[in-house]
Design a protein around this motif. Sequence first.
Motif, PDB file in Angstrom:
ATOM      1  N   MET A 156     -40.882 -62.265  25.295  1.00  0.00           N
ATOM      2  CA  MET A 156     -41.258 -60.927  24.870  1.00  0.00           C
ATOM      3  C   MET A 156     -40.103 -59.994  25.198  1.00  0.00           C
ATOM      4  O   MET A 156     -39.593 -60.000  26.318  1.00  0.00           O
ATOM      5  CB  MET A 156     -42.523 -60.458  25.590  1.00  0.00           C
ATOM      6  CG  MET A 156     -42.927 -59.042  25.260  1.00  0.00           C
ATOM      7  SD  MET A 156     -43.408 -58.800  23.535  1.00  0.00           S
ATOM      8  CE  MET A 156     -44.977 -59.652  23.501  1.00  0.00           C
ATOM      9  N   VAL A 157     -39.686 -59.210  24.226  1.00  0.00           N
ATOM     10  CA  VAL A 157     -38.557 -58.301  24.400  1.00  0.00           C
ATOM     11  C   VAL A 157     -39.043 -56.872  24.241  1.00  0.00           C
ATOM     12  O   VAL A 157     -39.663 -56.525  23.231  1.00  0.00           O
ATOM     13  CB  VAL A 157     -37.443 -58.582  23.364  1.00  0.00           C
ATOM     14  CG1 VAL A 157     -36.250 -57.658  23.595  1.00  0.00           C
ATOM     15  CG2 VAL A 157     -37.020 -60.036  23.405  1.00  0.00           C
ATOM     16  N   ILE A 158     -38.788 -56.051  25.233  1.00  0.00           N
ATOM     17  CA  ILE A 158     -39.067 -54.618  25.156  1.00  0.00           C
ATOM     18  C   ILE A 158     -37.716 -53.934  25.014  1.00  0.00           C
ATOM     19  O   ILE A 158     -36.882 -54.016  25.915  1.00  0.00           O
ATOM     20  CB  ILE A 158     -39.801 -54.100  26.408  1.00  0.00           C
ATOM     21  CG1 ILE A 158     -41.077 -54.919  26.660  1.00  0.00           C
ATOM     22  CG2 ILE A 158     -40.106 -52.620  26.264  1.00  0.00           C
ATOM     23  CD1 ILE A 158     -42.089 -54.864  25.547  1.00  0.00           C
ATOM     24  N   SER A 216     -42.009 -51.346  15.826  1.00  0.00           N
ATOM     25  CA  SER A 216     -41.399 -50.164  16.433  1.00  0.00           C
ATOM     26  C   SER A 216     -42.256 -48.948  16.147  1.00  0.00           C
ATOM     27  O   SER A 216     -42.830 -48.822  15.059  1.00  0.00           O
ATOM     28  CB  SER A 216     -39.996 -49.906  15.856  1.00  0.00           C
ATOM     29  OG  SER A 216     -39.121 -50.955  16.120  1.00  0.00           O
ATOM     30  N   ALA A 217     -42.331 -48.053  17.096  1.00  0.00           N
ATOM     31  CA  ALA A 217     -42.885 -46.724  16.854  1.00  0.00           C
ATOM     32  C   ALA A 217     -41.746 -45.841  16.339  1.00  0.00           C
ATOM     33  O   ALA A 217     -40.641 -45.884  16.878  1.00  0.00           O
ATOM     34  CB  ALA A 217     -43.472 -46.154  18.135  1.00  0.00           C
ATOM     35  N   ALA A 267     -41.206 -53.509  20.554  1.00  0.00           N
ATOM     36  CA  ALA A 267     -41.571 -54.758  21.215  1.00  0.00           C
ATOM     37  C   ALA A 267     -41.387 -55.894  20.211  1.00  0.00           C
ATOM     38  O   ALA A 267     -41.797 -55.769  19.051  1.00  0.00           O
ATOM     39  CB  ALA A 267     -43.009 -54.713  21.718  1.00  0.00           C
ATOM     40  N   ASP A 268     -40.755 -56.976  20.648  1.00  0.00           N
ATOM     41  CA  ASP A 268     -40.512 -58.131  19.785  1.00  0.00           C
ATOM     42  C   ASP A 268     -40.904 -59.410  20.523  1.00  0.00           C
ATOM     43  O   ASP A 268     -40.793 -59.484  21.749  1.00  0.00           O
ATOM     44  CB  ASP A 268     -39.040 -58.205  19.389  1.00  0.00           C
ATOM     45  CG  ASP A 268     -38.610 -57.030  18.537  1.00  0.00           C
ATOM     46  OD1 ASP A 268     -38.719 -57.127  17.304  1.00  0.00           O
ATOM     47  OD2 ASP A 268     -38.176 -56.007  19.105  1.00  0.00           O
ATOM     48  N   TYR A 269     -41.329 -60.402  19.742  1.00  0.00           N
ATOM     49  CA  TYR A 269     -41.752 -61.686  20.303  1.00  0.00           C
ATOM     50  C   TYR A 269     -41.042 -62.797  19.540  1.00  0.00           C
ATOM     51  O   TYR A 269     -41.006 -62.787  18.294  1.00  0.00           O
ATOM     52  CB  TYR A 269     -43.269 -61.845  20.184  1.00  0.00           C
ATOM     53  CG  TYR A 269     -43.791 -63.144  20.727  1.00  0.00           C
ATOM     54  CD1 TYR A 269     -43.961 -63.325  22.097  1.00  0.00           C
ATOM     55  CD2 TYR A 269     -44.126 -64.194  19.878  1.00  0.00           C
ATOM     56  CE1 TYR A 269     -44.449 -64.517  22.614  1.00  0.00           C
ATOM     57  CE2 TYR A 269     -44.611 -65.393  20.379  1.00  0.00           C
ATOM     58  CZ  TYR A 269     -44.770 -65.550  21.752  1.00  0.00           C
ATOM     59  OH  TYR A 269     -45.243 -66.733  22.251  1.00  0.00           O
ATOM     60  N   PHE A 270     -40.472 -63.759  20.260  1.00  0.00           N
ATOM     61  CA  PHE A 270     -39.779 -64.877  19.630  1.00  0.00           C
ATOM     62  C   PHE A 270     -40.777 -66.005  19.351  1.00  0.00           C
ATOM     63  O   PHE A 270     -41.264 -66.656  20.267  1.00  0.00           O
ATOM     64  CB  PHE A 270     -38.627 -65.363  20.500  1.00  0.00           C
ATOM     65  CG  PHE A 270     -37.406 -64.503  20.380  1.00  0.00           C
ATOM     66  CD1 PHE A 270     -36.464 -64.752  19.385  1.00  0.00           C
ATOM     67  CD2 PHE A 270     -37.203 -63.431  21.237  1.00  0.00           C
ATOM     68  CE1 PHE A 270     -35.344 -63.951  19.246  1.00  0.00           C
ATOM     69  CE2 PHE A 270     -36.087 -62.621  21.113  1.00  0.00           C
ATOM     70  CZ  PHE A 270     -35.153 -62.880  20.113  1.00  0.00           C
TER      71      PHE A 270
END
Length: 199
Positions: A46-48, A86-87, A73-76
């Motif tokens: 999880m990438v913030i 994205s907001a 926030a991104d998830y691999f």
Amino acid sequence: MRGSNNWTGLALVAGLAVSAQAVAAEQPDLNADPGRSSSFGQAGQMVISQDLNGFLGYNTASEVFLIRLEPSADYFLQQNLSVGASALVAFGFGDSTVVGLGVLGRVGYHLPLGERVSLWPKAGFGVQFAHVPGASDVNFVLDFNAPVLFHLTPHFFIGAGPQVRAVISQDVGSLGSEQGYFAGNDVTLGITTTVGGYF
């Protein structure tokens, strides 16, 4: 007895040398395979990111400079393939004052380039509500950005790269569109910077 000690010392030195060579052989060569140079982009991560992202660009449809803040926030899903959201928070200054709020979904692919450097291009599609004095509009947003990431520590990175954003709108007064439809000239070009971490 002294001869025995000499042989023991030589054996000890030889053993240490062989052990050191074995340890060195087990150490991975980070430059041999750039894909293993960073732990970023592994399945399940999880990438913030972009909490402090600022986007400063010039819009082709009007004399408006835009600043964007986009916490993401991104998830691999699998190695190097990510999905995220994205907001969108945007402010425009120039011919008019513009405020935009929205959300954008995106997909990305991480490309390791070196021991601490990688490229993470992402393409996204979203919806944004925009307001200018006397008018409001809902826009569809197409976005592409390709930041070069510098991995400062195993779980922290900074980066910068080009960003292209197009706005599709049906009404005049939208953020980045004065044509009433997407005609290829309501496009924002700029440089995006990003700060983020992952776990």
